[in-house]
Design an enzyme around this catalytic site. Structure first.
Site: not given
Ligand code: FPP
Length: 258
Positions: A39, A87
């Site tokens: 996250d 998501n």
């Molecule tokens: C959460 O941060 C992250 C995600 C929903 C996606 C995670 C994806 C990756 C790290 C990229 C690719 C992954 C793989 C396994 C190749 P957020 O967007 O919720 O952050 P925020 O809470 O700060 O808005």
């Protein structure tokens, strides 16, 4: 030279090398399955005045580092919550970018997975993923299926409630009473050990519909570090913290020490 790292708030001025932290881990007490809620990508990007997708792109380097660290240590299962069923409600631009990033990352990293003897698996309602993402995943899973060093599980279009519901649907019509073992065996994680350690980055302190059944006795580790900044040092620290916990599984502390 070894990486340097500031050892948290309690010891702001101390620096500990990444190798020292790694060496402190007891290899006999490794969690058999580590689950990670990655996250903070969006906030990381915002802090830098960049679009959210920039955070996801940089999060891929953390995925690489943590996968490598887990495999080097000998952790048998590592699960990453890459895309939840919730998501989909993000802006279409971000969802599409995440799906493309997944395809690109899988294609780019397949060779490294092979070289390192890592098996890829995916859990979630994969049929609803865009077909390019689905195909890339299926072929990487197929290519790596004989690898034995570690299993990397990507949770994609996954949620704990979805998992329990699909398990119950599989078992519907059973002629005898359904047991806990039956249910565990019908979950998408059938055959895997339950995660013993769940790490969540970015300071959020909740489970967000991840492994609801599987984490019944999991140890939780929360850190303020945003996912794109999460490095091996932080991962080792989480494992060290896990190794200080007394896991009682409902018993008293005295029962465990007597
Ligand atoms: C959460 O941060 C992250 C995600 C929903 C996606 C995670 C994806 C990756 C790290 C990229 C690719 C992954 C793989 C396994 C190749 P957020 O967007 O919720 O952050 P925020 O809470 O700060 O808005």
């Amino acid at each position: 030279m070894a990486d340097k790292w500031s050892a948290g708030n309690s010891c702001t001025f101390a620096t500990v090398s990444v190798d020292t932290t790694k060496a402190a881990i007891d290899p006999g007490k490794l969690p058999q399955h580590i689950a990670v809620i990655m996250d903070g990508n969006g906030r990381w990007a915002k802090q830098k005045g960049k679009p959210r997708v920039f955070g996801h792109k940089n999060g891929v380097e953390s995925v690489r580092q943590i996968t490598e660290a887990a495999a080097e240590l000998g952790v048998p299962y590592l699960s990453l919550y890459a895309f939840s069923t919730e998501n989909w409600s993000r802006p279409a631009l971000e969802v599409n970018a995440l799906m493309s990033l997944l395809v690109a990352t899988i294609k780019k990293e397949i060779e490294t997975l092979q070289k390192n003897n890592i098996r890829l698996q995916a859990i979630g309602d994969l049929s609803r993923l865009p077909s390019k993402t689905h195909q890339a995943l299926l072929s990487a899973i197929e290519e790596t299926k004989a690898n034995t060093r570690m299993t990397l599980v990507l949770a994609l279009n996954y949620s704990g409630k979805w998992d329990i519901t699909q398990a119950v649907n599989k078992l519907r019509g059973a002629s005898s009473e359904i047991t806990q073992d039956d249910l565990a065996g019908a979950l998408s994680t059938a055959g895997m050990p339950d995660p013993e350690l769940m790490i969540r980055t970015s300071g959020e302190v909740r489970i967000s519909n991840f492994f609801l059944w599987q984490l019944a006795y999991g140890e939780f580790y929360f850190t303020d570090v945003l996912w794109p900044d999460f490095r091996k040092q932080h991962f080792y620290q989480a494992i060290l913290d896990f190794q200080t916990r007394q896991r009682r599984f409902g018993k008293t502390g005295e029962q465990l020490t007597s």
